[in-house]
Design a protein around this motif. Sequence first.
Motif, PDB file in Angstrom:
ATOM      1  N   GLU A  82     -57.615 -20.411 -27.187  1.00 47.56           N
ATOM      2  CA  GLU A  82     -57.076 -21.383 -28.131  1.00 47.56           C
ATOM      3  C   GLU A  82     -55.821 -22.076 -27.589  1.00 47.56           C
ATOM      4  OE1 GLU A  82     -59.437 -18.328 -30.301  1.00 47.56           O
ATOM      5  OE2 GLU A  82     -57.733 -18.148 -28.941  1.00 47.56           O
ATOM      6  N   THR A  83     -54.983 -21.346 -26.864  1.00 48.46           N
ATOM      7  CA  THR A  83     -53.709 -21.921 -26.414  1.00 48.46           C
ATOM      8  C   THR A  83     -53.733 -22.429 -24.976  1.00 48.46           C
ATOM      9  OG1 THR A  83     -52.868 -19.772 -25.691  1.00 48.46           O
ATOM     10  CG2 THR A  83     -52.362 -20.463 -27.975  1.00 48.46           C
ATOM     11  N   ALA A  84     -54.595 -21.835 -24.131  1.00 45.08           N
ATOM     12  CA  ALA A  84     -54.545 -22.175 -22.707  1.00 45.08           C
ATOM     13  C   ALA A  84     -55.923 -22.392 -22.084  1.00 45.08           C
ATOM     14  CB  ALA A  84     -53.819 -21.068 -21.947  1.00 45.08           C
ATOM     15  N   LEU A 162     -47.717  -5.612 -26.980  1.00 44.35           N
ATOM     16  CA  LEU A 162     -48.376  -6.654 -26.199  1.00 44.35           C
ATOM     17  C   LEU A 162     -49.821  -6.202 -26.084  1.00 44.35           C
ATOM     18  CD1 LEU A 162     -46.128  -7.558 -23.129  1.00 44.35           C
ATOM     19  CD2 LEU A 162     -46.629  -8.947 -25.117  1.00 44.35           C
ATOM     20  N   VAL A 163     -50.753  -7.039 -26.482  1.00 46.57           N
ATOM     21  CA  VAL A 163     -52.161  -6.651 -26.515  1.00 46.57           C
ATOM     22  C   VAL A 163     -52.970  -7.588 -25.613  1.00 46.57           C
ATOM     23  CG1 VAL A 163     -54.141  -6.174 -27.999  1.00 46.57           C
ATOM     24  CG2 VAL A 163     -51.823  -5.881 -28.904  1.00 46.57           C
ATOM     25  N   VAL A 164     -53.763  -6.989 -24.733  1.00 50.26           N
ATOM     26  CA  VAL A 164     -54.608  -7.736 -23.799  1.00 50.26           C
ATOM     27  C   VAL A 164     -56.064  -7.384 -24.077  1.00 50.26           C
ATOM     28  CG1 VAL A 164     -55.200  -8.073 -21.360  1.00 50.26           C
ATOM     29  CG2 VAL A 164     -52.818  -7.678 -22.028  1.00 50.26           C
ATOM     30  N   HIS A 165     -56.921  -8.397 -24.131  1.00 46.32           N
ATOM     31  CA  HIS A 165     -58.362  -8.189 -24.306  1.00 46.32           C
ATOM     32  C   HIS A 165     -59.117  -8.835 -23.154  1.00 46.32           C
ATOM     33  CE1 HIS A 165     -56.950  -7.808 -28.524  1.00 46.32           C
ATOM     34  NE2 HIS A 165     -57.849  -6.855 -28.539  1.00 46.32           N
ATOM     35  N   SER A 166     -60.271  -8.260 -22.845  1.00 47.41           N
ATOM     36  CA  SER A 166     -61.111  -8.800 -21.758  1.00 47.41           C
ATOM     37  C   SER A 166     -62.018  -9.906 -22.274  1.00 47.41           C
ATOM     38  CB  SER A 166     -61.932  -7.678 -21.113  1.00 47.41           C
ATOM     39  OG  SER A 166     -62.818  -7.115 -22.066  1.00 47.41           O
ATOM     40  N   SER A 167     -61.421 -10.801 -23.034  1.00 46.73           N
ATOM     41  CA  SER A 167     -62.111 -11.964 -23.583  1.00 46.73           C
ATOM     42  C   SER A 167     -61.076 -13.069 -23.738  1.00 46.73           C
ATOM     43  CB  SER A 167     -62.724 -11.613 -24.941  1.00 46.73           C
ATOM     44  OG  SER A 167     -63.331 -12.738 -25.519  1.00 46.73           O
ATOM     45  N   GLY A 168     -61.517 -14.292 -23.872  1.00 44.48           N
ATOM     46  CA  GLY A 168     -60.593 -15.410 -24.008  1.00 44.48           C
ATOM     47  C   GLY A 168     -59.815 -15.431 -25.305  1.00 44.48           C
ATOM     48  N   SER A 169     -60.289 -14.704 -26.318  1.00 47.91           N
ATOM     49  CA  SER A 169     -59.608 -14.679 -27.616  1.00 47.91           C
ATOM     50  C   SER A 169     -59.664 -13.267 -28.184  1.00 47.91           C
ATOM     51  CB  SER A 169     -60.279 -15.642 -28.600  1.00 47.91           C
ATOM     52  OG  SER A 169     -59.735 -15.491 -29.899  1.00 47.91           O
ATOM     53  N   ASP A 170     -58.568 -12.832 -28.776  1.00 49.79           N
ATOM     54  CA  ASP A 170     -58.576 -11.491 -29.378  1.00 49.79           C
ATOM     55  C   ASP A 170     -59.431 -11.451 -30.643  1.00 49.79           C
ATOM     56  OD1 ASP A 170     -56.747 -12.837 -31.108  1.00 49.79           O
ATOM     57  OD2 ASP A 170     -55.885 -10.898 -31.648  1.00 49.79           O
TER      58      ASP A 170
END
Length: 192
Positions: A82-84, A162-170
């Motif tokens: 959504e942002t980048a 800080l949360v990281v997901h292996s997808s373009g959007s959480d």
Amino acid sequence: MPTLLGCSVAHIHARFKGERFRRVHPACVRVASNFCGKLHPVDWLVGRLQMSGFSDAVRVIEPGQTYVGKQGFTYGAGVSKETAGAKQVCLNVLPMPPGARAKVHYHKGIETIAYLLEGECAVYYGDKLEHRVAVKAEDQVYMPADVPHAPCNESGAPCKWLVVHSSGSDQDGIVLLPELDAMLSQRSSATA
């Protein structure tokens, strides 16, 4: 004189002056400087990306953008589709006030890594939320794909992830599990 891995910036600029790779940023040529003036394939690729306009895809996401996720929280928007325009990874900030609890959910086919920046938090996980880990500041939690979980701030003080997901959007692949929410609520009220 500034150096990159023992090679002066002036030398690096001179090395690339007049060549088709002159648009390579000095920081990107550090590998080349280790090969006695030979252009390393990594640097060639970086130069090609910069010349072909891919450098326009670089984004800085400034703080202040927020959104409400399906998990029931207001997130600080980070890098995402959504942002980048991210396709395979995203990072967001999750502030949790005292007593806050996420809706029980899992991310279908998506892995999660969460780094607790500050505070303390419990994370319940498993098919029946039968497991609990206590997380303190600077701990990292890896949550495999398809594992039901719910972070719960039981500490009495705010915490921030800080949360990281292996997808373009959480928000991709989220499956809410209201039956486990009811179970977790009952368990929490029984221990209170």
